[in-house]
Design an enzyme around this catalytic site. Structure first.
Site, PDB file in Angstrom:
ATOM      1  N   LYS A 139      -8.360  24.507  -5.029  1.00 17.45           N
ATOM      2  CA  LYS A 139      -7.206  25.092  -4.352  1.00 17.45           C
ATOM      3  C   LYS A 139      -6.617  26.163  -5.268  1.00 17.45           C
ATOM      4  CE  LYS A 139      -5.311  24.013  -1.036  1.00 17.45           C
ATOM      5  NZ  LYS A 139      -5.476  24.546   0.337  1.00 17.45           N
TER       6      LYS A 139
ATOM      7  N   HIS B 299     -11.569  20.629   7.329  1.00 17.99           N
ATOM      8  CA  HIS B 299     -10.382  20.791   6.507  1.00 17.99           C
ATOM      9  C   HIS B 299      -9.711  19.437   6.295  1.00 17.99           C
ATOM     10  CE1 HIS B 299      -5.875  21.222   6.724  1.00 17.99           C
ATOM     11  NE2 HIS B 299      -6.092  22.008   5.697  1.00 17.99           N
TER      12      HIS B 299
END
Length: 431
Positions: free
Chosen positions: A200, A327
């Site tokens: 991330k 996701h």
């Protein structure tokens, strides 16, 4: 004997679940995150479970929706979106900005409804599967794989939440530089056997994140790597990063914000682009696919409206030659079980799925789902194959009840201000 599968009761249990101090471009995760557990009970005593976001705006829609579901057949799944449309939504409560809770693009009333419908659909499928003695994947047409591969979800991370914030401690330590990211990845691999890694990004300047991915490539040669800055970069920055990492990236996820910007990036690089921000509804598919803006769509049954819509999305992607993966946001075992069930039925699933589950130290199940060699085995037990631990769920519900309201809304920017009072949610793109 025919079983009476009429819905006689629907139970909604909002909970707060411990979350580590994981960083993203908006801020940092709060010490606890809200989730909503949905239970659908039929006249013959069968109970099915589902899970979704637990922020107030979801709960306020779920309550009238639950009342409408009582009296209907649990297998009447096509009626769920219609029932949701009948429930009044306070449009003023729906943010038109980037959704901090999911970092998944513009939030709308339609997306909100679908996120609530998803939990009820999963609960109904779980109940129907239990009543018929069939796993959920059988209700979706049958599995095409026995295990579903997941990717290690790496985060820049503080060692602990800010001083003075009541929270549960974790044992992961800090990861704020390339060495810390690599150490985190090694731990994921050692604990769970993951063989692909997603970082991330959007937290530090791009050159620092390039260095982190390069360090991962050196530490794990040949392993698929992904980087997701959540739309934090300009087109020019996105192209520069793509060029710098072209030889090691499996794909670059949402480097720039919005379909037009993604299309510009895609036209200038050979690195595949993935998204869970510019394609989050069926209406958004045409522009993204016809402009060649994305090469991989990351599905998420929570905001696509359930498991059946997830299969429809995968079929459309297959038609256009677009890859599909999955996701993840902060979730518990109910959602991981649902993700695994539907993923097992998608023939064109070529990429490992995302999952936050290893980060969650708390759950509402009697037994946690496990990763072996980076994968979860698909359950063939009736329904989702999971069982609620009511003691654990009640404990997490009591935490929700005792909260003053500050943690009932996912707000990464507010959590960051506990450490930096001057923090302002960055305007995208940041770099």
């Amino acid at each position: 004997m025919t079983r009476d599968l009429t819905v006689t009761d629907v139970r909604l249990t909002p909970i707060l679940v411990a979350d580590p101090p994981l960083l993203n471009t908006q801020g940092v995760h709060q010490p606890y995150t809200p989730r909503l557990v949905v239970e659908v009970v039929t006249a013959d005593g069968t109970t099915g479970v589902g899970e979704t976001y637990g922020d107030t705006k979801y709960l306020e829609l779920a309550r009238p929706f639950a009342r409408k579901l009582v009296g209907r057949r649990v297998g009447d799944l096509n009626a769920l979106p219609v029932l949701a449309d009948e429930v009044a939504v306070d449009g003023a409560r729906v943010s038109r900005q980037v959704d901090v809770g999911g970092l998944r693009g513009v939030q709308t009333a339609d997306k909100l409804r679908l996120s609530v419908v998803s939990a009820f659909e999963v609960a109904c499928l779980d109940a129907l599967g239990k009543a018929l003695g069939l796993p959920v994947h059988a209700l979706l047409g049958g599995k095409v794989r026995d295990t579903v591969e997941y990717s290690a979800y790496l985060f820049y991370k503080w060692a602990e939440h800010p001083a003075g914030v009541a929270c549960q401690k974790d044992d992961w330590g800090a990861a704020v530089d390339p060495a810390g990211v690599v150490a985190q990845a090694r731990r994921f691999k050692d604990r769970y056997g993951f063989t692909s890694f997603k970082l991330k990004g959007g937290v530090f300047p791009p050159d620092e994140e390039i260095a982190a991915v390069r360090a991962l490539a050196e530490a794990f040669p040949g392993h698929p790597l992904r980087l997701d800055p959540n739309g934090a970069w300009t087109v020019a920055t996105s192209l520069r990063v793509a060029d710098a990492l072209a030889d090691v990236l499996e794909y670059l996820e949402d480097p720039a914000l919005g379909t037009p910007a993604m299309a510009e990036v895609a036209a200038g690089t050979s690195v595949p682009l993935a998204t869970n921000m510019c394609v989050t509804t069926f209406a958004e598919i045409e522009e993204a696919f016809t402009k060649g803006a994305v090469q991989v769509v990351l599905s998420d049954h929570h905001y696509w409206g359930g498991l059946r819509n997830t299969r429809e999305l995968a079929a459309i992607c297959r038609t256009f030659g677009v890859g599909v993966s999955m996701h993840s946001n902060t979730h518990l075992g109910i959602s991981l079980a649902a993700m695994t069930q539907v993923a097992s039925t998608v023939p064109n699933l070529r990429h490992a799925c995302d999952s936050h589950y290893p980060w969650q130290s708390e759950d509402v199940l009697t037994s946690r789902l496990t990763f072996e060699d980076g994968a979860v085995r698909v359950s063939d037990a009736p329904g989702l194959g999971v069982e609620l631990d009511r003691g654990k769920m009640e404990f997490l519900h009591q935490r929700w009840l005792s909260d003053d309201g500050s943690l009932r809304e996912r707000d990464d920017a507010a959590a960051m201000r506990a450490a930096d009072p001057d923090w302002v949610t960055p305007r995208l793109p940041r770099w």
